[in-house]
Design a protein around this motif. Structure first.
Motif, PDB file in Angstrom:
ATOM      1  N   GLN A  69       0.766  -1.272  -0.114  1.00  0.00           N
ATOM      2  CA  GLN A  69      -0.149  -0.164  -0.189  1.00  0.00           C
ATOM      3  C   GLN A  69       0.881   1.323   0.098  1.00  0.00           C
ATOM      4  OE1 GLN A  69      -3.328  -0.190  -0.591  1.00  0.00           O
ATOM      5  NE2 GLN A  69      -2.970  -2.340  -0.817  1.00  0.00           N
ATOM      6  N   GLU A  70       1.842   1.271   0.811  1.00  0.00           N
ATOM      7  CA  GLU A  70       2.822   2.591   0.801  1.00  0.00           C
ATOM      8  C   GLU A  70       3.431   2.495  -0.535  1.00  0.00           C
ATOM      9  OE1 GLU A  70       5.016   5.502   2.484  1.00  0.00           O
ATOM     10  OE2 GLU A  70       3.055   4.407   3.190  1.00  0.00           O
ATOM     11  N   PHE A  71       3.876   1.450  -1.165  1.00  0.00           N
ATOM     12  CA  PHE A  71       4.396   1.612  -2.633  1.00  0.00           C
ATOM     13  C   PHE A  71       3.326   2.225  -3.441  1.00  0.00           C
ATOM     14  CE2 PHE A  71       4.394  -0.683  -6.709  1.00  0.00           C
ATOM     15  CZ  PHE A  71       5.727  -0.044  -7.119  1.00  0.00           C
ATOM     16  N   LEU A  72       2.093   1.892  -3.419  1.00  0.00           N
ATOM     17  CA  LEU A  72       1.359   2.383  -4.416  1.00  0.00           C
ATOM     18  C   LEU A  72       0.951   4.003  -4.069  1.00  0.00           C
ATOM     19  CD1 LEU A  72      -1.463  -0.463  -4.622  1.00  0.00           C
ATOM     20  CD2 LEU A  72       0.508   0.248  -6.401  1.00  0.00           C
ATOM     21  N   TYR A  73       0.997   4.214  -2.816  1.00  0.00           N
ATOM     22  CA  TYR A  73       0.709   5.798  -2.421  1.00  0.00           C
ATOM     23  C   TYR A  73       1.869   6.562  -2.757  1.00  0.00           C
ATOM     24  CZ  TYR A  73       0.987   9.600   0.743  1.00  0.00           C
ATOM     25  OH  TYR A  73       0.877  10.841   1.337  1.00  0.00           O
ATOM     26  N   GLN A  74       3.307   5.920  -2.646  1.00  0.00           N
ATOM     27  CA  GLN A  74       4.459   6.814  -3.030  1.00  0.00           C
ATOM     28  C   GLN A  74       4.377   6.890  -4.553  1.00  0.00           C
ATOM     29  OE1 GLN A  74       5.893   8.261  -0.865  1.00  0.00           O
ATOM     30  NE2 GLN A  74       5.822   7.574   0.985  1.00  0.00           N
ATOM     31  N   ALA A  75       3.960   5.708  -5.112  1.00  0.00           N
ATOM     32  CA  ALA A  75       3.963   5.975  -6.706  1.00  0.00           C
ATOM     33  C   ALA A  75       2.984   7.011  -7.245  1.00  0.00           C
ATOM     34  CB  ALA A  75       3.603   4.481  -7.371  1.00  0.00           C
ATOM     35  N   GLU A  76       2.068   7.106  -6.672  1.00  0.00           N
ATOM     36  CA  GLU A  76       0.972   8.129  -6.914  1.00  0.00           C
ATOM     37  C   GLU A  76       1.493   9.439  -6.742  1.00  0.00           C
ATOM     38  OE1 GLU A  76      -2.736   6.832  -4.884  1.00  0.00           O
ATOM     39  OE2 GLU A  76      -3.366   6.320  -6.987  1.00  0.00           O
ATOM     40  N   ARG A  77       2.064   9.768  -5.620  1.00  0.00           N
ATOM     41  CA  ARG A  77       2.918  10.826  -5.281  1.00  0.00           C
ATOM     42  C   ARG A  77       3.809  11.380  -6.199  1.00  0.00           C
ATOM     43  NH1 ARG A  77       5.348  12.018   0.087  1.00  0.00           N
ATOM     44  NH2 ARG A  77       5.290  14.098  -0.612  1.00  0.00           N
ATOM     45  N   LEU A  78       4.505  10.145  -6.985  1.00  0.00           N
ATOM     46  CA  LEU A  78       5.546  10.535  -8.144  1.00  0.00           C
ATOM     47  C   LEU A  78       5.034  10.914  -9.416  1.00  0.00           C
ATOM     48  CD1 LEU A  78       8.001   7.813  -7.200  1.00  0.00           C
ATOM     49  CD2 LEU A  78       8.351  10.229  -6.959  1.00  0.00           C
ATOM     50  N   GLY A  79       3.436  10.724  -9.581  1.00  0.00           N
ATOM     51  CA  GLY A  79       2.708  11.155 -10.759  1.00  0.00           C
ATOM     52  C   GLY A  79       2.292   9.951 -11.518  1.00  0.00           C
ATOM     53  N   ILE A  80       2.859   8.637 -11.270  1.00  0.00           N
ATOM     54  CA  ILE A  80       2.777   7.543 -11.933  1.00  0.00           C
ATOM     55  C   ILE A  80       1.181   6.968 -11.711  1.00  0.00           C
ATOM     56  CG2 ILE A  80       3.491   5.192 -11.892  1.00  0.00           C
ATOM     57  CD1 ILE A  80       6.114   6.028 -11.043  1.00  0.00           C
ATOM     58  N   ARG A  81       0.650   6.448 -12.839  1.00  0.00           N
ATOM     59  CA  ARG A  81      -0.636   5.858 -12.473  1.00  0.00           C
ATOM     60  C   ARG A  81      -0.738   4.626 -12.062  1.00  0.00           C
ATOM     61  NH1 ARG A  81      -3.370   2.684 -16.118  1.00  0.00           N
ATOM     62  NH2 ARG A  81      -1.922   2.922 -17.823  1.00  0.00           N
ATOM     63  N   VAL A  82      -1.542   4.182 -11.220  1.00  0.00           N
ATOM     64  CA  VAL A  82      -1.542   2.771 -10.723  1.00  0.00           C
ATOM     65  C   VAL A  82      -2.590   2.035 -10.895  1.00  0.00           C
ATOM     66  CG1 VAL A  82      -0.019   3.860  -8.878  1.00  0.00           C
ATOM     67  CG2 VAL A  82      -2.530   3.585  -8.486  1.00  0.00           C
ATOM     68  N   GLN A  83      -3.905   2.665 -11.164  1.00  0.00           N
ATOM     69  CA  GLN A  83      -4.821   1.767 -11.584  1.00  0.00           C
ATOM     70  C   GLN A  83      -5.014   0.830 -12.774  1.00  0.00           C
ATOM     71  OE1 GLN A  83      -7.573   1.624  -9.600  1.00  0.00           O
ATOM     72  NE2 GLN A  83      -6.661   2.971  -8.190  1.00  0.00           N
ATOM     73  N   GLY A  84      -5.083  -0.355 -12.484  1.00  0.00           N
ATOM     74  CA  GLY A  84      -5.143  -1.202 -13.807  1.00  0.00           C
ATOM     75  C   GLY A  84      -3.885  -1.702 -14.375  1.00  0.00           C
ATOM     76  N   ARG A  85      -2.967  -1.567 -13.473  1.00  0.00           N
ATOM     77  CA  ARG A  85      -1.519  -1.753 -14.027  1.00  0.00           C
ATOM     78  C   ARG A  85      -0.814  -2.853 -13.164  1.00  0.00           C
ATOM     79  NH1 ARG A  85       2.148   3.474 -14.991  1.00  0.00           N
ATOM     80  NH2 ARG A  85       3.054   1.721 -16.409  1.00  0.00           N
ATOM     81  N   SER A  86       0.133  -3.744 -13.686  1.00  0.00           N
ATOM     82  CA  SER A  86       0.710  -4.494 -12.955  1.00  0.00           C
ATOM     83  C   SER A  86       1.771  -3.881 -11.996  1.00  0.00           C
ATOM     84  CB  SER A  86       1.570  -5.454 -13.825  1.00  0.00           C
ATOM     85  OG  SER A  86       2.660  -4.855 -14.458  1.00  0.00           O
ATOM     86  N   MET A  87       2.266  -4.413 -10.849  1.00  0.00           N
ATOM     87  CA  MET A  87       3.217  -3.928  -9.831  1.00  0.00           C
ATOM     88  C   MET A  87       4.467  -3.807 -10.573  1.00  0.00           C
ATOM     89  SD  MET A  87       1.714  -3.113  -7.225  1.00  0.00           S
ATOM     90  CE  MET A  87      -0.021  -3.330  -6.425  1.00  0.00           C
ATOM     91  N   GLU A  88       4.967  -4.647 -11.448  1.00  0.00           N
ATOM     92  CA  GLU A  88       6.220  -4.645 -11.935  1.00  0.00           C
ATOM     93  C   GLU A  88       6.254  -3.366 -12.946  1.00  0.00           C
ATOM     94  OE1 GLU A  88       7.122  -8.389 -14.013  1.00  0.00           O
ATOM     95  OE2 GLU A  88       7.603  -9.424 -11.973  1.00  0.00           O
ATOM     96  N   ASP A  89       5.196  -3.228 -13.760  1.00  0.00           N
ATOM     97  CA  ASP A  89       5.157  -1.998 -14.573  1.00  0.00           C
ATOM     98  C   ASP A  89       5.261  -0.873 -13.905  1.00  0.00           C
ATOM     99  OD1 ASP A  89       4.921  -3.374 -16.985  1.00  0.00           O
ATOM    100  OD2 ASP A  89       2.956  -3.275 -17.285  1.00  0.00           O
ATOM    101  N   ILE A  90       4.541  -0.574 -12.686  1.00  0.00           N
ATOM    102  CA  ILE A  90       4.522   0.649 -11.713  1.00  0.00           C
ATOM    103  C   ILE A  90       6.183   0.755 -11.272  1.00  0.00           C
ATOM    104  CG2 ILE A  90       3.698   1.745  -9.603  1.00  0.00           C
ATOM    105  CD1 ILE A  90       0.952   0.057 -10.236  1.00  0.00           C
ATOM    106  N   ALA A  91       6.559  -0.542 -11.112  1.00  0.00           N
ATOM    107  CA  ALA A  91       8.027  -0.257 -10.233  1.00  0.00           C
ATOM    108  C   ALA A  91       8.984  -0.041 -11.218  1.00  0.00           C
ATOM    109  CB  ALA A  91       8.335  -1.822 -10.044  1.00  0.00           C
ATOM    110  N   LEU A  92       8.980  -0.371 -12.486  1.00  0.00           N
ATOM    111  CA  LEU A  92       9.740   0.138 -13.668  1.00  0.00           C
ATOM    112  C   LEU A  92       9.883   1.610 -13.879  1.00  0.00           C
ATOM    113  CD1 LEU A  92       9.345  -2.589 -16.326  1.00  0.00           C
ATOM    114  CD2 LEU A  92      11.573  -2.212 -14.941  1.00  0.00           C
TER     115      LEU A  92
END
Length: 569
Positions: A262-285
């Protein structure tokens, strides 16, 4: 030789394994080798691997490794030095700037020149893990300068080699996603520390150090890290002795794998990264490719992951767990130390919050969550009529006595079952002469233990605390040689406590400790929750009180106050 190098006195050392290294002579008898890389990471957020050679080739030609200037510390907020000085109540004087970089796995070795010339005579080694909540800090901070400690060691004919270790902090050290562990594995910063110790075991002998006589010192978050390393089963020794200063696993906030997700998704959104409907690996990249300054701005990413490969027990960060944790067989002895007002950190945090009626809030929490609240309030003479300043000082004393002293006792109880590790209990009670909000020289505040030991501010000390600090320093140096302190080892049936004060050292025994404020608090906690009483009081009362200063939780404090007023009516 460039102009910067010509100003400094160069000392070139021919290490038998690492080849030629250029260091800086900091005194006539001491040389520092700075910016030595002990590990590298193949890419951002990856697990680090140990380095077995120094980069000494330029243009295809071999040259000496330049270890004259300080290397970078881990990426962290730009104002972290000012923050550190403020929270630890140190002198507000110019501090050297330090570069920041992702490639920060460096260490600084301070050693006597004569040990380099006669490397066959090995001397004890001190390896230092700095604090900073796993989010800020550096072993090379000016207030951690070990030159005075090393100079005193030479004068006492007890020379030592001192090693300052940097490791990854914040998001770079602890951001983790379970579903993308190949890209963001957990607890990188803790693994970095392990590699630093392994590097020292392999290469410190080439500086004249004895890898079989190494003392690890950890302070605050560094102490919590050290508690983990001393207990996690490993076949080979990382060090032989440990000094744990004002910190334990209890002071760290750990997160489960799901909380890290949950913290990873929250921080990704703070970085301006779209998280909905995407794999965790794509978000991580995408996180991996984010600008460094954007990642620098992420907050609260210094939490270890538990359970994980490194921290198998989900209850690791509890005092109950510490009471059942036995040190590694290779740990010969340890010193578990707290300061008499480690709650100074909580004190200053609370002072920065807009809150009032602190005594009434605390009394309301105690009445709502404890079976016998009046016993706790009476031990600390807390009244709901106390002013906010008075109440906060008293409450932060409870924080100190349970979260630091109580955590130390918990660790000692676990260690008492060991047949191979001697344990000493120490209380540091030399007042910080540099405090501002608190009365000078009265409170032994958080981090003052390590800063006074290393001696960066010795020339600024008032006369009445110089003797106590000198005795503190001499005791630590003697321990690094022998593994012994002047007091008795700690046992459940014969507890002993060595107290360092301005006017000297006092050894207290079980009968003297029984009626102390700290021990009365611990007995009360056991009455409230048996073996889990320390954790219940810590989590349900003290941490909850501190949390109510956060706007996200202030409504809970308001509700408790309303209930309290209704009960009184």
């Amino acid at each position: 030789m460039d102009q910067k190098r010509s100003i400094k006195r160069v000392y070139q050392h021919h290490h038998p394994q690492l080849n030629a290294i250029d260091g800086t002579c900091v005194t006539s008898y001491l040389v520092q080798f700075r910016n030595i890389p002990y590990a590298k990471t193949p890419r951002r957020f990856a697990r680090s691997t140990i380095l077995h050679q120094l980069p000494t080739c330029i243009g295809g030609q071999s040259t000496s490794f330049d270890a004259m200037d300080y290397g970078p510390c881990s990426v962290q907020p730009r104002d972290s030095i000012e923050t550190d000085v403020h929270w630890n109540q140190l002198p507000d004087r110019p501090n050297r700037e330090q570069d920041q970089a992702e490639d920060c796995l460096r260490l600084t070795v301070t050693c006597p020149i004569h040990t380099l010339n006669h490397a066959s005579g090995k001397i004890p080694v001190i390896a230092f893990l700095h604090g900073g909540a796993l989010m800020i800090g550096s072993g090379d901070r000016q207030y951690y300068d070990p030159i005075k400690l090393c100079t005193d060691a030479l004068e006492k004919s007890k020379p030592v080699i001192f090693v300052s270790i940097n490791y990854r902090l914040g998001a770079f050290g602890f951001l983790h996603c379970p579903e993308a562990s190949d890209y963001l594995p957990p607890n990188n910063g803790l693994y970095d520390q392990i590699l630093a110790f392994e590097w020292l075991q392999a290469y410190i002998a080439g500086f004249g150090g004895d890898p079989s006589n190494m003392t690890a010192i950890g302070q605050s978050a560094g102490a919590a890290s050290l508690s983990l390393h001393s207990a996690r089963l490993r076949s080979r020794a990382l060090y032989q002795k440990a000094i744990v200063l004002s910190g334990s696993t209890t002071v760290l906030v750990t997160m489960t794998p799901e909380q890290h997700r949950q913290e990873f998704l929250y921080q990704a959104e703070r970085l301006g990264i779209r998280v909905q409907g995407r794999s965790m690996e794509d978000i991580a990249l995408e996180v991996i490719d984010a600008p460094v300054d954007a990642i620098r701005s992420l907050e609260y990413c210094g939490a270890p992951c538990s359970p994980s490969e490194l921290i198998a027990d989900p209850d690791w960060a509890t005092m109950r767990h510490a009471q059942h944790t036995t040190p590694n067989a290779w740990l010969e002895s340890q010193v578990i130390c707290s300061s008499t007002y480690d709650g100074s950190i909580s004190h200053l945090v609370a002072m920065g919050q807009e809150r009032n009626q602190l005594a009434k809030v605390f009394v309301a929490i105690c009445r709502a969550r404890l079976k016998d609240p009046h016993q706790l309030l009476n031990i600390y003479h807390i009244s709901q009529d106390d002013s906010d300043d008075v109440a906060l000082r008293k409450i932060c004393q409870v924080v100190t006595d349970l979260g630091f002293y109580g955590a130390a006792v918990s660790s000692l109880r676990g260690s008492a079952t060991s047949l191979h590790t001697k344990s000493y209990h120490v209380l540091f009670d030399i007042g910080n002469p540099f405090t501002r909000l608190l009365e000078k020289c009265r409170f032994a505040t958080h981090t003052w233990d390590i800063v006074s030991l290393l001696g960066a501010f010795d020339n600024m000390l008032p006369m009445d605390c110089q003797n106590g600090i000198q005795l503190w320093r001499e005791a630590v140096l003697a321990y690094c040689y022998s593994g012994n302190l002047p007091g008795d080892t700690w046992r459940p049936d014969s507890q002993s406590l060595l107290v360092f004060r301005n006017d000297g050292v006092e050894s207290l025994h079980h009968e003297q400790l029984t009626q102390s404020r700290q021990e009365r608090l611990l007995r009360f906690a056991e009455q409230e929750g048996s073996e889990s009483g320390y954790d219940l009081l810590w989590e349900d009362v003290l941490r909850f009180f501190l949390k109510t200063g956060n706007p996200r939780y202030s409504h809970e404090a308001l509700e408790l106050l309303q209930e309290h007023h209704q009960a009184e009516a």
